[in-house]
Design a protein around this motif. Structure first.
Motif, PDB file in Angstrom:
ATOM      1  N   ALA A   3     -13.851   5.837  -6.864  1.00 57.86           N
ATOM      2  CA  ALA A   3     -12.697   5.677  -6.112  1.00 57.86           C
ATOM      3  C   ALA A   3     -11.837   6.901  -5.915  1.00 57.86           C
ATOM      4  O   ALA A   3     -11.225   7.164  -7.109  1.00 57.86           O
ATOM      5  CB  ALA A   3     -12.419   4.371  -6.633  1.00 57.86           C
ATOM      6  N   LEU A   4     -11.294   6.963  -4.853  1.00 55.98           N
ATOM      7  CA  LEU A   4     -10.179   7.846  -4.574  1.00 55.98           C
ATOM      8  C   LEU A   4      -8.976   6.754  -4.425  1.00 55.98           C
ATOM      9  O   LEU A   4      -8.842   5.963  -3.303  1.00 55.98           O
ATOM     10  CB  LEU A   4     -10.294   8.569  -3.197  1.00 55.98           C
ATOM     11  CG  LEU A   4      -9.144   9.522  -2.939  1.00 55.98           C
ATOM     12  CD1 LEU A   4      -8.920  10.882  -4.005  1.00 55.98           C
ATOM     13  CD2 LEU A   4      -9.377  10.360  -1.530  1.00 55.98           C
ATOM     14  N   VAL A   5      -8.147   6.702  -5.185  1.00 58.06           N
ATOM     15  CA  VAL A   5      -7.110   5.882  -5.514  1.00 58.06           C
ATOM     16  C   VAL A   5      -5.649   6.417  -4.828  1.00 58.06           C
ATOM     17  O   VAL A   5      -5.065   7.250  -5.717  1.00 58.06           O
ATOM     18  CB  VAL A   5      -7.095   5.109  -6.666  1.00 58.06           C
ATOM     19  CG1 VAL A   5      -5.814   4.041  -6.956  1.00 58.06           C
ATOM     20  CG2 VAL A   5      -8.338   4.772  -7.314  1.00 58.06           C
ATOM     21  N   GLY A   6      -4.917   5.738  -4.000  1.00 53.77           N
ATOM     22  CA  GLY A   6      -3.600   6.110  -3.799  1.00 53.77           C
ATOM     23  C   GLY A   6      -2.628   5.552  -4.648  1.00 53.77           C
ATOM     24  O   GLY A   6      -2.867   4.403  -4.856  1.00 53.77           O
ATOM     25  N   THR A   7      -1.601   5.995  -5.006  1.00 54.92           N
ATOM     26  CA  THR A   7      -0.284   5.096  -5.468  1.00 54.92           C
ATOM     27  C   THR A   7       0.832   5.968  -5.304  1.00 54.92           C
ATOM     28  O   THR A   7       0.950   7.137  -4.669  1.00 54.92           O
ATOM     29  CB  THR A   7      -0.563   4.946  -7.146  1.00 54.92           C
ATOM     30  OG1 THR A   7       0.460   4.085  -7.595  1.00 54.92           O
ATOM     31  CG2 THR A   7      -0.442   6.332  -7.745  1.00 54.92           C
ATOM     32  N   GLY A   8       1.984   5.234  -5.810  1.00 54.43           N
ATOM     33  CA  GLY A   8       3.296   5.871  -5.636  1.00 54.43           C
ATOM     34  C   GLY A   8       4.291   5.660  -6.742  1.00 54.43           C
ATOM     35  O   GLY A   8       3.782   4.612  -7.569  1.00 54.43           O
ATOM     36  N   ALA A  50      -8.880   2.789  -2.263  1.00 56.48           N
ATOM     37  CA  ALA A  50      -7.953   1.940  -3.051  1.00 56.48           C
ATOM     38  C   ALA A  50      -6.712   2.442  -3.244  1.00 56.48           C
ATOM     39  O   ALA A  50      -6.299   3.398  -3.217  1.00 56.48           O
ATOM     40  CB  ALA A  50      -8.576   1.472  -4.362  1.00 56.48           C
ATOM     41  N   TYR A  51      -5.801   1.453  -3.291  1.00 60.64           N
ATOM     42  CA  TYR A  51      -4.062   1.642  -3.475  1.00 60.64           C
ATOM     43  C   TYR A  51      -3.479   0.823  -4.191  1.00 60.64           C
ATOM     44  O   TYR A  51      -3.834  -0.545  -4.156  1.00 60.64           O
ATOM     45  CB  TYR A  51      -3.602   1.881  -1.951  1.00 60.64           C
ATOM     46  CG  TYR A  51      -2.050   1.862  -2.051  1.00 60.64           C
ATOM     47  CD1 TYR A  51      -1.356   2.819  -2.311  1.00 60.64           C
ATOM     48  CD2 TYR A  51      -1.273   0.512  -1.645  1.00 60.64           C
ATOM     49  CE1 TYR A  51      -0.044   2.869  -2.240  1.00 60.64           C
ATOM     50  CE2 TYR A  51       0.031   0.616  -1.784  1.00 60.64           C
ATOM     51  CZ  TYR A  51       0.722   1.675  -2.115  1.00 60.64           C
ATOM     52  OH  TYR A  51       1.925   1.765  -2.197  1.00 60.64           O
ATOM     53  N   TYR A  52      -2.814   1.396  -5.103  1.00 55.66           N
ATOM     54  CA  TYR A  52      -1.692   0.178  -5.887  1.00 55.66           C
ATOM     55  C   TYR A  52      -0.754   0.926  -6.092  1.00 55.66           C
ATOM     56  O   TYR A  52      -0.290   2.045  -6.050  1.00 55.66           O
ATOM     57  CB  TYR A  52      -2.648  -0.008  -7.360  1.00 55.66           C
ATOM     58  CG  TYR A  52      -2.584   1.023  -8.141  1.00 55.66           C
ATOM     59  CD1 TYR A  52      -3.101   2.138  -8.361  1.00 55.66           C
ATOM     60  CD2 TYR A  52      -1.249   0.933  -9.244  1.00 55.66           C
ATOM     61  CE1 TYR A  52      -2.762   2.958  -9.214  1.00 55.66           C
ATOM     62  CE2 TYR A  52      -1.012   1.998 -10.264  1.00 55.66           C
ATOM     63  CZ  TYR A  52      -1.819   3.232 -10.302  1.00 55.66           C
ATOM     64  OH  TYR A  52      -1.613   4.257 -10.881  1.00 55.66           O
ATOM     65  N   GLU A  53       0.446  -0.120  -6.204  1.00 55.43           N
ATOM     66  CA  GLU A  53       1.879   0.434  -6.500  1.00 55.43           C
ATOM     67  C   GLU A  53       2.714  -0.838  -7.008  1.00 55.43           C
ATOM     68  O   GLU A  53       2.816  -1.769  -6.410  1.00 55.43           O
ATOM     69  CB  GLU A  53       2.456   1.075  -5.492  1.00 55.43           C
ATOM     70  CG  GLU A  53       3.945   1.729  -5.722  1.00 55.43           C
ATOM     71  CD  GLU A  53       4.481   2.482  -4.645  1.00 55.43           C
ATOM     72  OE1 GLU A  53       3.697   3.311  -3.662  1.00 55.43           O
ATOM     73  OE2 GLU A  53       5.689   3.061  -5.036  1.00 55.43           O
ATOM     74  N   VAL A  73      -1.943  -4.355  -4.760  1.00 55.64           N
ATOM     75  CA  VAL A  73      -3.489  -3.540  -5.110  1.00 55.64           C
ATOM     76  C   VAL A  73      -4.197  -4.024  -4.034  1.00 55.64           C
ATOM     77  O   VAL A  73      -4.129  -5.137  -3.517  1.00 55.64           O
ATOM     78  CB  VAL A  73      -4.278  -4.151  -6.516  1.00 55.64           C
ATOM     79  CG1 VAL A  73      -5.033  -3.426  -6.610  1.00 55.64           C
ATOM     80  CG2 VAL A  73      -2.947  -4.248  -7.373  1.00 55.64           C
ATOM     81  N   GLY A  74      -4.822  -3.007  -3.226  1.00 57.37           N
ATOM     82  CA  GLY A  74      -5.689  -2.989  -2.065  1.00 57.37           C
ATOM     83  C   GLY A  74      -6.806  -2.375  -2.238  1.00 57.37           C
ATOM     84  O   GLY A  74      -7.003  -1.047  -2.670  1.00 57.37           O
ATOM     85  N   ALA A  75      -8.055  -2.945  -1.867  1.00 58.42           N
ATOM     86  CA  ALA A  75      -9.269  -2.338  -1.898  1.00 58.42           C
ATOM     87  C   ALA A  75     -10.619  -3.265  -1.186  1.00 58.42           C
ATOM     88  O   ALA A  75     -10.085  -4.372  -0.879  1.00 58.42           O
ATOM     89  CB  ALA A  75      -9.762  -1.940  -3.321  1.00 58.42           C
ATOM     90  N   HIS A 132     -11.756  -4.094  -5.530  1.00 56.80           N
ATOM     91  CA  HIS A 132     -10.496  -4.738  -5.967  1.00 56.80           C
ATOM     92  C   HIS A 132     -10.459  -5.458  -7.292  1.00 56.80           C
ATOM     93  O   HIS A 132      -9.508  -5.366  -8.051  1.00 56.80           O
ATOM     94  CB  HIS A 132     -10.262  -5.705  -4.719  1.00 56.80           C
ATOM     95  CG  HIS A 132      -8.713  -6.406  -4.763  1.00 56.80           C
ATOM     96  ND1 HIS A 132      -8.870  -7.589  -5.394  1.00 56.80           N
ATOM     97  CD2 HIS A 132      -7.508  -6.071  -4.574  1.00 56.80           C
ATOM     98  CE1 HIS A 132      -7.569  -8.062  -5.416  1.00 56.80           C
ATOM     99  NE2 HIS A 132      -6.830  -7.226  -4.894  1.00 56.80           N
ATOM    100  N   ARG A 133     -11.675  -6.138  -7.382  1.00 53.33           N
ATOM    101  CA  ARG A 133     -11.822  -6.790  -8.649  1.00 53.33           C
ATOM    102  C   ARG A 133     -11.792  -5.933  -9.796  1.00 53.33           C
ATOM    103  O   ARG A 133     -11.150  -6.229 -10.819  1.00 53.33           O
ATOM    104  CB  ARG A 133     -13.382  -7.674  -8.676  1.00 53.33           C
ATOM    105  CG  ARG A 133     -13.172  -9.137  -8.269  1.00 53.33           C
ATOM    106  CD  ARG A 133     -14.458  -9.933  -8.754  1.00 53.33           C
ATOM    107  NE  ARG A 133     -15.599  -9.253  -8.031  1.00 53.33           N
ATOM    108  CZ  ARG A 133     -15.987  -9.304  -6.781  1.00 53.33           C
ATOM    109  NH1 ARG A 133     -15.373 -10.103  -5.981  1.00 53.33           N
ATOM    110  NH2 ARG A 133     -17.066  -8.783  -6.192  1.00 53.33           N
ATOM    111  N   ALA A 134     -12.664  -4.926  -9.980  1.00 48.53           N
ATOM    112  CA  ALA A 134     -12.560  -3.703 -10.948  1.00 48.53           C
ATOM    113  C   ALA A 134     -11.206  -3.138 -11.206  1.00 48.53           C
ATOM    114  O   ALA A 134     -10.728  -3.283 -12.450  1.00 48.53           O
ATOM    115  CB  ALA A 134     -13.344  -2.971 -10.617  1.00 48.53           C
ATOM    116  N   LEU A 135     -10.368  -3.038 -10.019  1.00 52.49           N
ATOM    117  CA  LEU A 135      -9.143  -2.442 -10.418  1.00 52.49           C
ATOM    118  C   LEU A 135      -8.238  -3.234 -10.718  1.00 52.49           C
ATOM    119  O   LEU A 135      -7.356  -3.085 -11.620  1.00 52.49           O
ATOM    120  CB  LEU A 135      -8.756  -1.758  -8.788  1.00 52.49           C
ATOM    121  CG  LEU A 135      -7.528  -0.870  -8.677  1.00 52.49           C
ATOM    122  CD1 LEU A 135      -7.658   0.135  -9.748  1.00 52.49           C
ATOM    123  CD2 LEU A 135      -7.440  -0.335  -7.480  1.00 52.49           C
TER     124      LEU A 135
END
Ligand code: IPD
Ligand code: CA
Length: 279
Positions: free
Chosen positions: A166-171, A216-219, A255-257, A262-265
């Motif tokens: 997964a390529l995951v965005g965050t901030g 995916a993205y989380y912040e 958290v989005g995916a 999404h479950r794993a993240l």
């Protein structure tokens, strides 16, 4: 007017107003962007153009939707009488804007109920990236779309890849204590994924997720205006966007995916303490 037609009308208003403000901040960006104030920390800045953009948005929405309320990042809450509130980030990605780095946007959503993520229902929203002439928008129940250089296509959401791919965005927030905690979570996550991206605008991160440019993205710590439009756009594109422990997306965590990722993240972020107290 049916509820369906109404949501679409609100989407058109969001697109129109966000596009106007996006053009303003892009076309009138001075060579030397002036900082007007700092907020939560010395690196959390407000530029004169954040203020000009919000002023334009407030004037336009007062003209087009006089009975609705407005919650803006710079000017706070003006209550309305209709039960609807426009939630406005006049520039999301202000630090990118300050430096002239691509990755800033205007974000406008309209919500029913109290204007907080725990209580609201987002009806429609638009995120406008003026540097790339991209207009992302959605209406609840009608899917999400992007207009790219005048051509509109539906947003299809991210692919459901394994966590390790997964390529995951965050901030990161602006407060040192929060950043230190975010760095600890990141050090647990990074060895388990493909890579991380820090684009600098939560609204555009969520649109990139909607367009499958991030898996995916989380912040943690997103304010209502950072997430209102982007979360709807990602959800309407088919992404699952929540908080942890069965909660909805909120300031605590977004958290989005796609569903499996999404479950794993969320499971891993829970173990890493991504929504623990860190102020
Ligand atoms: C910020 C951006 C950034 C995110 C921060 C937000 P601002 O908003 O969305 O990507 O990491 O949490 O505060 O200050 O540019 O409006
Ligand atoms: Ca902002």
């Amino acid at each position: 007017m049916s509820a369906d037609d109404f949501a679409l009308t609100l989407q058109e208003v969001a697109v129109r107003v966000a596009t106007g403000a996006g053009r303003l901040i892009h076309d009138e960006r001075p060579a030397d962007v002036e900082v007007a104030a700092t907020k939560t920390s010395p690196v959390d800045v407000v530029t004169k153009m954040d203020l000009a953009s919000e002023e334009l948005i407030r004037a336009e929405l007062a003209r087009l939707r006089p009975e609705d309320g407005l919650l803006g990042e710079e000017g706070g809450l003006r209550s309305g009488t209709s039960g609807l509130t426009w939630v406005v980030d006049p520039i999301d990605g202000t630090v990118n804007y300050l430096y002239g780095v691509a990755g800033y946007a205007v974000s406008i959503a309209v919500v029913a109920g109290q204007p907080t993520p725990q209580a609201w229902q987002v009806l429609a929203g638009c995120v406008m990236d003026p540097k790339h002439d991209l207009v992302y928008s959605a209406a609840r129940g009608h899917g999400a779309q992007v207009t790219d250089g005048g051509v509109t296509r539906p947003l299809q959401g991210p692919a459901d890849v394994p966590l390790a791919r997964a390529l995951v965005g965050t901030g990161f927030g602006y407060l040192p204590g929060r950043r230190a905690a975010q760095a600890r979570v990141l050090s647990g996550l990074l060895p388990r994924i493909r890579d991380i991206r820090r684009l600098g605008s939560a609204a555009l991160d969520l649109c990139a997720l909607a367009d499958g440019l991030l898996d995916a993205y989380y912040e943690r710590g997103l304010q209502p205006w950072d997430q209102a439009a982007g979360v709807l756009i990602a959800q309407e594109a088919g992404a699952v966007v929540t908080g942890l422990h069965g909660l909805g997306a909120s300031e605590e965590l977004v958290v989005g995916a796609a569903p499996g990722l999404h479950r794993a993240l969320t499971e891993l972020l829970g173990r890493l303490g991504a929504s623990s107290d860190d102020r």
